[in-house]
Design a protein around this motif. Structure first.
Motif, PDB file in Angstrom:
ATOM      1  N   ASP A  58       0.830  -1.208   0.000  1.00  0.00           N
ATOM      2  CA  ASP A  58       0.000   0.000   0.000  1.00  0.00           C
ATOM      3  C   ASP A  58       0.866   1.260   0.000  1.00  0.00           C
ATOM      4  N   LYS A  59       0.209   2.408  -0.004  1.00  0.00           N
ATOM      5  CA  LYS A  59       0.931   3.683  -0.115  1.00  0.00           C
ATOM      6  C   LYS A  59       1.831   3.967   1.083  1.00  0.00           C
ATOM      7  N   SER A  60       1.539   3.378   2.236  1.00  0.00           N
ATOM      8  CA  SER A  60       2.371   3.600   3.415  1.00  0.00           C
ATOM      9  C   SER A  60       3.530   2.605   3.500  1.00  0.00           C
ATOM     10  N   ASN A  62       3.255  -0.767   3.627  1.00  0.00           N
ATOM     11  CA  ASN A  62       2.907  -2.012   4.299  1.00  0.00           C
ATOM     12  C   ASN A  62       2.426  -3.048   3.295  1.00  0.00           C
ATOM     13  N   SER A  64      -0.042  -5.664   2.114  1.00  0.00           N
ATOM     14  CA  SER A  64      -1.438  -5.978   2.415  1.00  0.00           C
ATOM     15  C   SER A  64      -1.772  -7.423   2.089  1.00  0.00           C
ATOM     16  N   ASN A  82      -0.051  -2.622 -10.935  1.00  0.00           N
ATOM     17  CA  ASN A  82      -0.597  -2.325  -9.616  1.00  0.00           C
ATOM     18  C   ASN A  82      -2.015  -2.888  -9.520  1.00  0.00           C
ATOM     19  N   ASP A  84      -5.619  -1.942  -7.512  1.00  0.00           N
ATOM     20  CA  ASP A  84      -6.365  -0.979  -6.692  1.00  0.00           C
ATOM     21  C   ASP A  84      -5.453   0.112  -6.143  1.00  0.00           C
ATOM     22  N   SER A  85      -4.648   0.688  -6.961  1.00  0.00           N
ATOM     23  CA  SER A  85      -3.688   1.754  -6.641  1.00  0.00           C
ATOM     24  C   SER A  85      -2.590   1.319  -5.660  1.00  0.00           C
ATOM     25  N   LYS A  86      -2.453   0.026  -5.449  1.00  0.00           N
ATOM     26  CA  LYS A  86      -1.349  -0.498  -4.631  1.00  0.00           C
ATOM     27  C   LYS A  86      -0.331  -1.107  -5.585  1.00  0.00           C
TER      28      LYS A  86
END
Length: 125
Positions: A58-60, A62, A64, A82, A84-86
Motif C-alpha cells: 500500500d501507499k504507506s 505495508n 497488504s 498495480n 487498486d492503486s497499490k
C-alpha cells in the motif's frame, strides 16, 4: 515430473519447478486439495495452508497481501503493475519469509501444514 508429486503423512519439503506457471500452480492446488479434502477454490482459506507470492504494497509501504497466481501470470507478461492503486513488489520480502517461519512453528489444525511459495525465484537475494 509434475504428476509424480505424492503427498502422504511423511514430513517432506517439495520444490516443484516448471516453466508453465499455470499448470504448476493448478497441479499443486489440486494435490493439496485432494490431500486435505477441501474444495480447490477454497483451499487457500484453509488455516493449515499459507500462500506467498510477490507482495501487494500500500501507499504507506505495508504489505497488504500477495498477488494471486493469475495476477502473477499477468505481471510476468507486463500486463499488470498495480492493484487498486497499490503497487506490486519486485521480490518476496524478508517479512514474508518471517511470516512463513512463524506459521510453520505453530501446530497444524489437522494433519500437516503447507506453504506455497509461488515464484520462489522472486525471493529477496
Amino acid at each position: 515430473m509434475l504428476n509424480n508429486l505424492v503427498l502422504d503423512n511423511q514430513p517432506r519439503n517439495y520444490l516443484i519447478i516448471s516453466s508453465d506457471i499455470q499448470s504448476r500452480y493448478a497441479l499443486v492446488i489440486k494435490k493439496i486439495s485432494e490431500f486435505v479434502g477441501d474444495d480447490e477454490n477454497k483451499i487457500l482459506n484453509n488455516p493449515d495452508i499459507r500462500y506467498i507470492s510477490l507482495p501487494i504494497i500500500d501507499k504507506s509501504g505495508n504489505i497488504s497481501s500477495s498477488i494471486s497466481n493469475n495476477e502473477l501470470i499477468l505481471r510476468n507478461y507486463n500486463f499488470l503493475d498495480n492493484i487498486d492503486s497499490k503497487r506490486i513488489g519486485n521480490e518476496i520480502t524478508i517479512d514474508q519469509i518471517r511470516e512463513i517461519i512463524s506459521f510453520t512453528q505453530l501446530s497444524a489444525h489437522k494433519s500437516k501444514k503447507f506453504v506455497i511459495i509461488n515464484d520462489a525465484s522472486s525471493m529477496n537475494k
